[in-house]
Design an enzyme around this catalytic site. Sequence first.
Site, mmCIF file in Angstrom:
data_model
loop_
_atom_site.group_PDB
_atom_site.id
_atom_site.type_symbol
_atom_site.label_atom_id
_atom_site.label_comp_id
_atom_site.label_asym_id
_atom_site.label_seq_id
_atom_site.Cartn_x
_atom_site.Cartn_y
_atom_site.Cartn_z
ATOM 1 C CB SER A 87 -0.906 0.106 1.255
ATOM 2 O OG SER A 87 -1.869 1.012 1.224
ATOM 3 C CG ASP B 53 -7.402 -1.988 -3.613
ATOM 4 O OD1 ASP B 53 -7.903 -1.482 -3.297
ATOM 5 O OD2 ASP B 53 -5.747 -1.987 -4.056
ATOM 6 C CG HIS C 120 -6.500 -1.804 -0.303
ATOM 7 N ND1 HIS C 120 -5.210 -1.638 -1.180
ATOM 8 C CD2 HIS C 120 -5.917 -1.148 0.890
ATOM 9 C CE1 HIS C 120 -4.370 -0.805 -1.009
ATOM 10 N NE2 HIS C 120 -4.586 -0.595 0.828
#
Length: 405
Positions: free
Chosen positions: A205, A331, A360
């Site tokens: 991320s 996502d 995600h």
Amino acid sequence: MLLSHAELWRACVEYISRPCTLLIGAATAALYYLWGRQGQTPVLVCGEGFRVFLLQYCPMVSERFRPTPWCWGGRLQTLLRVLIKSRPSVSYRNELMRTRDGGQVSLDWVDNVESVCYPDGSVRPTILILPGLTGNSRQTYVLHAVRQATRRGYRCVVFNNRGFGGEELLTPLTFCAADTSDLEQVVTHLKHTHPHAPLLATGVSLGGMLLLNYLARKGKEAGLVAGVTMSVSWDTLESCASLEQPINWLLFNRHLTRNLCRAIQRHRKILETVVDVDHVLKARSIREFDERYTAVMFGYESCLEYYQAASPAYKLPQTAVPILCLNAADDPFSPKHALPVSLAERLPNVALLVTSHGGHIGFLEGLFPRGEGYMERLFGQFAQAVFEHPNALQEACSAPQHTAQ
């Protein structure tokens, strides 16, 4: 007493005719149907040389990914990963590394001194792990990555962002996706500590955004043999717009903003010398937080200017080391239309792997997805390919470019 064939058949018919049995059977059939139907081979976008290398040494890129059948959609994958993933036991050795500005960052080491494959610590491959926005070395995805690495004999180091590794802030400065100064010092420190050990970095991320921005800034001088990113937000503006959709704000945005505000509150005494902490703590979205804190802290004129600087998609041409990037098309943090497909097609050192599902940092697979999943297995297999076939990787990513999907 044995039953006759007729009595046996009558008992079976009576059993399968019960409503509960029919319901369970129908549900099971539907789950397996969806599991098989949703299983698709990820889309691999990269140059021909990199593609050949991956297919030979990291064959997972061509395997079908079957998401957990009862976990539909990217949002559910994202949420359930936090709730149901197991937490492998990992013992860290902590190091507080001082930075040039007088601050400190927390590094959590797993030295793996019992490594059978690499008993000589001076050449034992090292993996640097960069957690997400409010993450640290105790996140489940970090623990599983450490287990994948140590199982193969590697050393691991988790770089906790300032203020999130349990350490105190010594200077009024935290971190952001566009500021690579702390990461540069960490890489230098690792190379100085183990100068003969190959170093690979993986970012998840925001950690992946930071890694990509670092690789773009340093180019051939990055000091890494390769990079891996998971669930990167390629265009920060597009990611913010997605997270501000009502359902995404309710499920994700609000929660992340609260965690960020808690960190500011924890370090309030030192941070209130440079920002209006009370104003920051009233933020109700990541964008508001970045407007009131991040942009101010790091000297940007606006949140928009910061988001442009933080977005890694446009900087990919400046990178030089091989990079494998995993994203899911569903996502909620990184919309499919923002994926840098056209750039990945033209660059010899970048491979973009896109699954249809996964959310995600989710990528849950199997009926009971508590253990290692697709993301962790891919990471482990690619790391092994990089460390065991460095010459083949170098040749593959410097070969004349031919687009392959």
